[in-house]
Design a protein around this motif. Structure first.
Motif, PDB file in Angstrom:
ATOM      1  N   LEU A  40      49.098  -1.473 -89.865  1.00 23.23           N
ATOM      2  CA  LEU A  40      48.570  -2.635 -89.164  1.00 23.23           C
ATOM      3  C   LEU A  40      49.556  -3.123 -88.104  1.00 23.23           C
ATOM      4  O   LEU A  40      49.161  -3.524 -86.995  1.00 23.23           O
ATOM      5  N   GLY A  41      50.847  -3.074 -88.451  1.00 27.07           N
ATOM      6  CA  GLY A  41      51.844  -3.450 -87.456  1.00 27.07           C
ATOM      7  C   GLY A  41      51.848  -2.514 -86.267  1.00 27.07           C
ATOM      8  O   GLY A  41      51.941  -2.949 -85.104  1.00 27.07           O
ATOM      9  N   ALA A  81      47.956  -2.125 -79.636  1.00 28.43           N
ATOM     10  CA  ALA A  81      46.963  -2.981 -78.969  1.00 28.43           C
ATOM     11  C   ALA A  81      47.631  -3.878 -77.940  1.00 28.43           C
ATOM     12  O   ALA A  81      47.090  -4.106 -76.847  1.00 28.43           O
ATOM     13  N   THR A  82      48.819  -4.338 -78.247  1.00 28.88           N
ATOM     14  CA  THR A  82      49.556  -5.161 -77.286  1.00 28.88           C
ATOM     15  C   THR A  82      49.938  -4.344 -76.060  1.00 28.88           C
ATOM     16  O   THR A  82      49.841  -4.800 -74.915  1.00 28.88           O
ATOM     17  N   ALA A 115      46.786  -3.798 -73.993  1.00 31.50           N
ATOM     18  CA  ALA A 115      46.415  -5.033 -73.294  1.00 31.50           C
ATOM     19  C   ALA A 115      47.339  -5.294 -72.115  1.00 31.50           C
ATOM     20  O   ALA A 115      46.904  -5.734 -71.034  1.00 31.50           O
ATOM     21  N   ASN A 116      48.634  -5.008 -72.301  1.00 35.11           N
ATOM     22  CA  ASN A 116      49.570  -5.229 -71.200  1.00 35.11           C
ATOM     23  C   ASN A 116      49.323  -4.257 -70.053  1.00 35.11           C
ATOM     24  O   ASN A 116      49.443  -4.615 -68.873  1.00 35.11           O
ATOM     25  N   LEU A 117      48.999  -2.971 -70.403  1.00 38.78           N
ATOM     26  CA  LEU A 117      48.744  -1.998 -69.346  1.00 38.78           C
ATOM     27  C   LEU A 117      47.416  -2.256 -68.652  1.00 38.78           C
ATOM     28  O   LEU A 117      47.305  -2.076 -67.423  1.00 38.78           O
ATOM     29  N   ALA A 118      46.375  -2.603 -69.422  1.00 42.57           N
ATOM     30  CA  ALA A 118      45.070  -2.849 -68.814  1.00 42.57           C
ATOM     31  C   ALA A 118      45.107  -4.056 -67.898  1.00 42.57           C
ATOM     32  O   ALA A 118      44.584  -4.034 -66.792  1.00 42.57           O
ATOM     33  N   GLY A 119      45.716  -5.100 -68.390  1.00 42.25           N
ATOM     34  CA  GLY A 119      45.891  -6.278 -67.564  1.00 42.25           C
ATOM     35  C   GLY A 119      44.596  -6.888 -67.098  1.00 42.25           C
ATOM     36  O   GLY A 119      43.670  -7.140 -67.881  1.00 42.25           O
TER      37      GLY A 119
END
Length: 416
Positions: free
Chosen positions: A267-268, A274-275, A278-282
């Motif tokens: 899970l970690g 996922a972080t 999210a940072n790359l997709a922006g």
């Protein structure tokens, strides 16, 4: 030879009369003592003239006492500071002191009166005190022949008992330690600690004031805790079962410790990736989520319609909520008017597709396909008059007997 007394020549001196009277009184007193036997116990055994409670109309009351201390006969009986009678007799009976009181006729006391031995003076003089009941409501009236039981009798502390208690306090009660306490307190406040002590007292005052303002909340919290305790008590059996099964659950968790640890690690990792995504997709991810908002809003607006459609889709063409009216015994109430002409299919199922344009021609493109003849409610039990249905052998149905057969729809080869 007999010797005679020598004569002086003067007559003998007579005895005074007062001496004879004293002797007579002493003889009478001795006679009274002898006749009275052992009843003589001093002057207190004789009713004193003029004592309270000895006049006309006086009445007697009996009192059972656990201890009479130094009371004697003729000791006064008081109500408050007023002497209203005296003790006429004291006897011992069944390890109790039984007193007979003579009271004046003017005495008005309740029937549940209490009697206590009181201290008249610091020198040891005592009396019997009559008082109304301290914790009960006065009832009735005290009359001659009444008995005050030992449950309503007692003794006030005497001077000796008070001095003894005071000596215990002064000698062994810690009073001598006040000097040590004062010395330690003074030493604690010395060396510039007065300001700190004042600050502590001020904070303590604020704390007490805050607690006083929140008194209602504290009371409500205590009442809530009481209700919680009652609920827990009602669920005592359930809690007992849970506690009994707790070791098994703990054992199971211990056996699956590695799996749980791996799941938490996974899970970690998922969160980290996922972080990263999210940072790359922006901005693109945010824009995609914003684009999904109208779709999700429309899906939410459908409400229960979506579930109802799914219910019909699963049992098509027979809705589940109409099955009770559909099946009647061994036959089905179903009337279908189907228009499967090319023009109608092109206008409905294939509308907007290349297949629909080819099948409908010009009329299908402009929406001029012939109207269907089906206009009845498919859920109605009765067939509207004017429509006929034929069975497989060409005979008319019962619902349309005697009516002409409907004409086929123009422009198509389908037959209802």
């Amino acid at each position: 030879m007999t010797r005679r007394p020598r004569s002086t020549g003067r007559p003998p001196k007579p005895r005074p009369a007062s001496r004879r009277a004293v002797q007579a009184g002493a003889l009478a007193t001795s006679a009274v003592i002898v006749l009275g036997g052992c009843s003589w116990q001093g002057l207190n055994s004789v009713a004193l003239p003029g004592a309270a409670g000895r006049g006309d109309g006086a009445f007697e009351v009996t009192v059972h006492m656990p201890d009479v201390t130094t009371l004697t006969r003729n000791s006064p009986v008081r109500i408050g500071d007023v002497e209203v009678g005296s003790i006429s007799d004291i006897v011992a009976r069944d390890y109790e002191a039984v007193l007979t009181l003579s009271l004046d006729k003017e005495v008005k006391m309740p029937a549940n009166t209490w009697a206590k031995v009181g201290q008249t003076s610091l020198l040891g003089s005592q009396h019997l005190e009559l008082t109304p009941p301290p914790e009960e409501k006065p009832t009735g009236e005290l009359k001659g022949g009444d008995v005050i039981p030992i449950e309503r009798a007692g003794t006030y502390p005497t001077t000796e008992q008070t001095l003894a208690a005071l000596s215990v306090v002064l000698s062994g009660g810690g009073l001598q330690q006040i000097e040590d306490i004062a010395h330690e307190l003074n030493q604690a406040l010395d060396d510039g600690r007065v300001t700190d002590a004042k600050a502590v007292i001020g904070e303590l005052n604020d704390t007490v004031s805050t607690l006083d303002r929140q008194r209602d909340s504290i009371v409500e919290a205590i009442e809530g805790l009481d209700r919680l305790s009652g609920t827990v008590a009602e669920q005592n059996d359930t809690l007992g079962k849970a506690l009994t099964q707790m070791p098994e659950a703990t054992t199971l968790l211990r056996e699956q410790r590695d799996q749980l640890s791996g799941a938490l690690v996974g899970l970690g990792d998922l969160g980290a990736r996922a972080t990263t995504v999210a940072n790359l997709a922006g901005p693109d991810l945010v824009e995609n989520l914003n684009s999904l908002t109208p779709t999700l809003a429309q899906l939410a607006d459908t409400g229960r319609n979506l579930t109802r459609v799914m219910n019909i889709l699963i049992t098509f063409p027979f809705p589940q909520n109409g099955m009770d009216n559909f099946l009647k015994g061994d036959f089905a109430n179903l009337y279908i008017d189907a228009d499967v002409t090319g023009d109608r299919m092109a206008e409905t199922f294939f509308l907007g597709t290349d297949m629909g344009d080819r099948m409908a021609g010009l009329e299908g493109v402009v929406g001029l396909a012939p109207a269907p003849m089906a206009s009845a409610d498919p859920y109605a039990m009765d067939v509207p008059e004017g429509q006929q249905h034929y069975n497989g052998d060409g005979a008319e149905g019962a619902a349309g007997a005697g009516a002409p057969a409907p004409a086929p729809a123009p422009g198509g080869g389908g037959q209802p």
